[in-house]
Motif scaffolding. Structure first.
Motif, mmCIF file in Angstrom:
data_model
loop_
_atom_site.group_PDB
_atom_site.id
_atom_site.type_symbol
_atom_site.label_atom_id
_atom_site.label_comp_id
_atom_site.label_asym_id
_atom_site.label_seq_id
_atom_site.Cartn_x
_atom_site.Cartn_y
_atom_site.Cartn_z
ATOM 1 N N UNK A 15 -6.764 14.887 -4.594
ATOM 2 C CA UNK A 15 -6.011 13.815 -5.290
ATOM 3 C C UNK A 15 -4.633 13.629 -4.732
ATOM 4 N N UNK A 16 -3.981 14.736 -4.419
ATOM 5 C CA UNK A 16 -2.644 14.639 -3.795
ATOM 6 C C UNK A 16 -2.737 13.944 -2.441
ATOM 7 N N UNK A 21 -1.975 9.018 0.817
ATOM 8 C CA UNK A 21 -2.466 7.914 1.651
ATOM 9 C C UNK A 21 -2.157 6.573 0.998
ATOM 10 N N UNK A 22 -2.350 6.495 -0.318
ATOM 11 C CA UNK A 22 -2.035 5.247 -1.022
ATOM 12 C C UNK A 22 -0.560 4.898 -0.896
ATOM 13 N N UNK A 23 0.292 5.897 -0.985
ATOM 14 C CA UNK A 23 1.742 5.627 -0.840
ATOM 15 C C UNK A 23 2.083 5.124 0.526
ATOM 16 N N UNK A 27 3.631 1.475 1.477
ATOM 17 C CA UNK A 27 4.852 1.294 2.274
ATOM 18 C C UNK A 27 4.621 0.345 3.429
ATOM 19 N N UNK A 28 3.468 0.542 4.111
ATOM 20 C CA UNK A 28 3.147 -0.347 5.255
ATOM 21 C C UNK A 28 2.960 -1.785 4.780
#
Length: 235
Positions: A15-16, A21-23, A27-28
């Motif tokens: 989960x971390x 990856x989602x963060x 950002x991109x």
């Protein structure tokens, strides 16, 4: 027990990792969106609305010019000239110079002479004034032929041929006098075939008088004493 902890730690770690990856993707995506905005955002930006910008002055103009009401008065145009109109110069009339005039065109105001055409020394004078000689009539200076004319002080010269008509008896002698306001201006004596050309200064004369008589005549003499084509001029 150990297996449950392993799987719990593994799920927590997964989960971390997914959260990381989602963060990173968020950002991109934010960077791409900032530098490369979509068409919808470009059309909604303030710089992409020229219609609203151009229509603003028109709205303000309409607000500044309300429609006229019944009690409103239209402004009166300024009709006064910007430059002063020059005043008209006074018209000066020059004195009119009278045209030459024959004496037979003027009315005789005194005495009497006949207007007729006569031949003097072979020349015809159709605008003459004259007096016939009959029997002892006009012999000597007694009862001369006189004619007076009103000149109105308009003329300067009188031009005339003074003589005897060519049908006058040969021994007659004619005597001619020109008077201006009672003063003798000029005199002449003429014989048959010997007329006298007279130019008389009549400047300022009001009343012109012509006096003609015969001398050295005998009973039975006849003919005419003639002022041949007398003409007045202003020069």
């Amino acid at each position: 027990m150990e297996k449950k902890r392993f799987f719990r730690d593994l799920g927590h770690s997964s989960w971390q990792g997914i959260s990381g990856i989602i963060g990173v993707l968020a950002l991109v995506l934010g960077i791409v969106t900032y530098f490369f905005p979509s068409e919808d955002k470009q059309s909604s930006s303030p710089s992409a609305s020229p219609t609203a910008t151009l229509s603003a002055p028109a709205d303000r103009k309409q607000e500044a010019s309300p429609p006229p009401t019944e009690n409103s008065t239209a402004p009166t145009p300024n009709t006064s000239p910007t430059d002063p109109v020059p005043s008209a110069e006074p018209v000066t009339s020059e004195p009119v110079t009278p045209e030459p005039v024959y004496l037979d065109d003027l009315e005789q105001v005194e005495g009497y002479l006949v207007t007729a055409s006569h031949t003097i020394d072979g020349h015809e004078y159709s605008r003459s004034v004259s007096q016939e000689i009959g029997s002892s009539y006009m012999c000597g200076d007694i009862d001369p032929a006189v004619a007076g004319f009103n000149l109105g002080r308009k003329y300067k010269k009188l031009h005339v041929v003074a003589g005897l008509s060519d049908d006058t008896t040969s021994n007659v002698r004619g005597r001619f006098k020109v008077l201006g306001d009672g003063k003798l201006l000029k005199s002449a004596t003429a014989l048959l075939g010997e007329p006298k050309q007279m130019t008389v200064d009549v400047s300022g004369v009001l009343r012109l008088k012509l006096v003609a008589s015969t001398q050295v005549c005998q009973y039975g003499d006849w003919g005419s004493v003639v002022w041949g084509d007398p003409v007045l001029t202003a020069e």
